[in-house]
Design a protein around this motif. Structure first.
Motif, PDB file in Angstrom:
ATOM      1  N   ILE A  88      -3.755  33.711   8.022  1.00 19.11           N
ATOM      2  CA  ILE A  88      -3.101  34.138   9.535  1.00 19.11           C
ATOM      3  C   ILE A  88      -1.856  34.036   9.800  1.00 19.11           C
ATOM      4  CG2 ILE A  88      -3.693  33.792  12.116  1.00 19.11           C
ATOM      5  CD1 ILE A  88      -6.550  33.328  11.452  1.00 19.11           C
ATOM      6  N   SER A  89      -1.453  32.894   9.364  1.00 21.84           N
ATOM      7  CA  SER A  89      -0.008  32.233   9.633  1.00 21.84           C
ATOM      8  C   SER A  89       0.826  33.336   8.890  1.00 21.84           C
ATOM      9  CB  SER A  89       0.200  30.807   9.211  1.00 21.84           C
ATOM     10  OG  SER A  89      -0.738  29.993   9.873  1.00 21.84           O
ATOM     11  N   ALA A  90       0.518  33.742   7.531  1.00 21.30           N
ATOM     12  CA  ALA A  90       1.340  34.202   6.506  1.00 21.30           C
ATOM     13  C   ALA A  90       1.595  35.763   7.160  1.00 21.30           C
ATOM     14  CB  ALA A  90       0.766  34.245   5.265  1.00 21.30           C
ATOM     15  N   VAL A  91       0.420  36.238   7.694  1.00 24.27           N
ATOM     16  CA  VAL A  91       0.451  37.721   8.160  1.00 24.27           C
ATOM     17  C   VAL A  91       1.290  37.654   9.393  1.00 24.27           C
ATOM     18  CG1 VAL A  91      -0.857  39.507   9.361  1.00 24.27           C
ATOM     19  CG2 VAL A  91      -1.908  38.456   7.471  1.00 24.27           C
ATOM     20  N   ARG A  92       1.472  36.728  10.259  1.00 17.85           N
ATOM     21  CA  ARG A  92       2.408  36.742  11.209  1.00 17.85           C
ATOM     22  C   ARG A  92       3.941  36.793  10.875  1.00 17.85           C
ATOM     23  NH1 ARG A  92      -0.914  32.169  14.390  1.00 17.85           N
ATOM     24  NH2 ARG A  92      -2.284  33.445  15.387  1.00 17.85           N
ATOM     25  N   GLU A  93       4.035  36.294   9.763  1.00 18.54           N
ATOM     26  CA  GLU A  93       5.537  36.213   9.134  1.00 18.54           C
ATOM     27  C   GLU A  93       5.687  37.474   8.299  1.00 18.54           C
ATOM     28  OE1 GLU A  93       6.012  32.460   6.813  1.00 18.54           O
ATOM     29  OE2 GLU A  93       5.435  31.555   8.643  1.00 18.54           O
ATOM     30  N   ASP A  94       4.965  38.144   7.706  1.00 17.71           N
ATOM     31  CA  ASP A  94       4.993  39.166   6.964  1.00 17.71           C
ATOM     32  C   ASP A  94       3.993  40.077   7.005  1.00 17.71           C
ATOM     33  OD1 ASP A  94       5.624  41.153   4.801  1.00 17.71           O
ATOM     34  OD2 ASP A  94       6.261  39.584   3.468  1.00 17.71           O
ATOM     35  N   LYS A  95       3.820  41.206   7.634  1.00 18.45           N
ATOM     36  CA  LYS A  95       2.806  42.141   7.626  1.00 18.45           C
ATOM     37  C   LYS A  95       2.751  43.073   6.408  1.00 18.45           C
ATOM     38  CE  LYS A  95       2.401  42.017  12.728  1.00 18.45           C
ATOM     39  NZ  LYS A  95       3.058  40.890  12.871  1.00 18.45           N
ATOM     40  N   THR A  96       3.742  42.850   5.814  1.00 27.29           N
ATOM     41  CA  THR A  96       3.713  44.069   4.685  1.00 27.29           C
ATOM     42  C   THR A  96       2.780  43.660   3.549  1.00 27.29           C
ATOM     43  OG1 THR A  96       5.544  42.811   3.430  1.00 27.29           O
ATOM     44  CG2 THR A  96       6.046  44.630   4.983  1.00 27.29           C
ATOM     45  N   LEU A  97       2.476  42.293   3.700  1.00 24.43           N
ATOM     46  CA  LEU A  97       1.335  41.948   2.693  1.00 24.43           C
ATOM     47  C   LEU A  97      -0.144  41.781   2.861  1.00 24.43           C
ATOM     48  CD1 LEU A  97       3.443  38.699   1.081  1.00 24.43           C
ATOM     49  CD2 LEU A  97       2.951  41.141   0.088  1.00 24.43           C
ATOM     50  N   GLY A  98      -0.356  42.736   4.025  1.00 21.80           N
ATOM     51  CA  GLY A  98      -1.616  42.709   4.585  1.00 21.80           C
ATOM     52  C   GLY A  98      -2.818  43.148   3.472  1.00 21.80           C
ATOM     53  N   GLU A  99      -2.648  43.834   2.623  1.00 16.11           N
ATOM     54  CA  GLU A  99      -3.551  44.257   1.546  1.00 16.11           C
ATOM     55  C   GLU A  99      -3.778  43.183   0.518  1.00 16.11           C
ATOM     56  OE1 GLU A  99      -4.481  47.598  -1.965  1.00 16.11           O
ATOM     57  OE2 GLU A  99      -2.825  47.931  -0.194  1.00 16.11           O
ATOM     58  N   TYR A 100      -2.518  42.334   0.237  1.00 19.30           N
ATOM     59  CA  TYR A 100      -2.883  41.073  -0.605  1.00 19.30           C
ATOM     60  C   TYR A 100      -3.538  40.137   0.192  1.00 19.30           C
ATOM     61  CZ  TYR A 100      -1.441  36.942  -2.821  1.00 19.30           C
ATOM     62  OH  TYR A 100      -1.473  35.554  -3.320  1.00 19.30           O
ATOM     63  N   PHE A 101      -3.492  39.639   1.429  1.00 17.86           N
ATOM     64  CA  PHE A 101      -4.065  38.906   2.073  1.00 17.86           C
ATOM     65  C   PHE A 101      -5.714  39.140   2.159  1.00 17.86           C
ATOM     66  CE2 PHE A 101       0.242  38.151   4.280  1.00 17.86           C
ATOM     67  CZ  PHE A 101       0.428  37.162   3.483  1.00 17.86           C
ATOM     68  N   VAL A 102      -5.992  40.441   2.572  1.00 17.77           N
ATOM     69  CA  VAL A 102      -7.345  40.905   2.381  1.00 17.77           C
ATOM     70  C   VAL A 102      -8.048  40.807   1.165  1.00 17.77           C
ATOM     71  CG1 VAL A 102      -8.976  42.765   2.724  1.00 17.77           C
ATOM     72  CG2 VAL A 102      -7.183  42.496   4.183  1.00 17.77           C
ATOM     73  N   ASP A 103      -7.443  40.876  -0.088  1.00 16.42           N
ATOM     74  CA  ASP A 103      -7.974  40.540  -1.248  1.00 16.42           C
ATOM     75  C   ASP A 103      -8.029  39.179  -1.699  1.00 16.42           C
ATOM     76  OD1 ASP A 103      -7.832  43.308  -1.995  1.00 16.42           O
ATOM     77  OD2 ASP A 103      -6.011  43.448  -2.997  1.00 16.42           O
ATOM     78  N   ILE A 104      -7.337  38.242  -1.072  1.00 15.67           N
ATOM     79  CA  ILE A 104      -7.415  36.896  -1.279  1.00 15.67           C
ATOM     80  C   ILE A 104      -8.446  36.516  -0.447  1.00 15.67           C
ATOM     81  CG2 ILE A 104      -6.124  34.437  -0.795  1.00 15.67           C
ATOM     82  CD1 ILE A 104      -5.166  35.986  -3.395  1.00 15.67           C
TER      83      ILE A 104
END
Length: 223
Positions: A167-183
């Motif tokens: 959640i914290s990382a998405v706030r800083e960089d929304k371009t990595l959304g797909e990566y965060f979902v996978d993790i």
């Protein structure tokens, strides 16, 4: 007759140990595919899952043979029926390792890895739970089984920490959304693996006491 029966029970134990070891390998290969981006690791995960399925069928056949050809007393009957339940959970562990490996196909890691330590800790804890749950069955050790159940809290906490980090990382960089979902999906599969290890431990408790975990807790409260 009883000697032959005992030999077959020992064979059952050895097959369960082997199936547990295969589950550990599958998890390690799947997370290895994540860490290394390795196609070899993915293939090893798929192959190991097939071996887990083979072992499940072998154990099923042995359990049915023991039930049909022998006359097991109550405790033996619980041991055999619990083994049949356990291998269903262990087979699911293999499937979930394969699911993790499948997700790694599309993962493109950012320069700075996120949640790596938590994923590593979840993996180690989940593997130890699988190992110890099978170990508790073979050794007929209630304390090991109960310790496995307690470890599930560790995995659940790590999963929550991963969610918070994402959640914290998405706030800083929304371009990595797909990566965060996978993790997050990988973390969820590791959490499910630990849940299956808990199920195995609970069946061990039933095989030794004749009580399901909730019944055992109620009995303790009465005392």
């Amino acid at each position: 007759m009883r000697t032959r029966f005992d030999e077959q029970l020992e064979q059952l134990n050895m097959l369960l140990i082997d199936m547990g070891a295969l589950c550990e390998e599958a998890i390690n290969y799947a997370v290895g595919a994540l860490n290394e981006g390795s196609e070899k690791m993915r293939k090893l995960t798929y192959e190991t899952d097939k071996h887990i399925d083979d072992r499940e069928r072998e154990i099923e056949n042995l359990c049915l043979k023991l039930l049909l050809q022998q006359q097991p007393v109550a405790r033996d009957l619980r041991q055999i029926s619990s083994a049949l339940k356990m291998i269903s959970d262990m087979e699911r562990i293999g499937d979930q390792a394969e699911d993790i490996a499948e997700i790694t196909k599309s993962i493109k890691k950012p320069k700075e890895e996120i949640c790596g330590d938590h994923i590593s800790d979840m993996t180690k804890t989940a593997i130890s739970m699988v190992t110890e749950s099978v170990d508790s069955f073979v050794k007929k050790d209630l304390e090991i089984a109960r310790a496995v159940i307690k470890k599930d809290d560790i995995v659940d906490q790590l999963f929550l920490e991963i969610k918070d980090d994402i959640i914290s990382a998405v706030r800083e960089d929304k371009t990595l959304g797909e990566y965060f979902v996978d993790i997050l999906m990988i973390a969820k599969y590791l959490e499910r693996i630990s849940d299956h290890a808990v199920n195995v431990a609970e069946w061990v408790i039933f095989s030794l006491t004749g009580q399901h975990v909730n019944e055992e807790l109620i009995e303790k409260e009465r005392l």
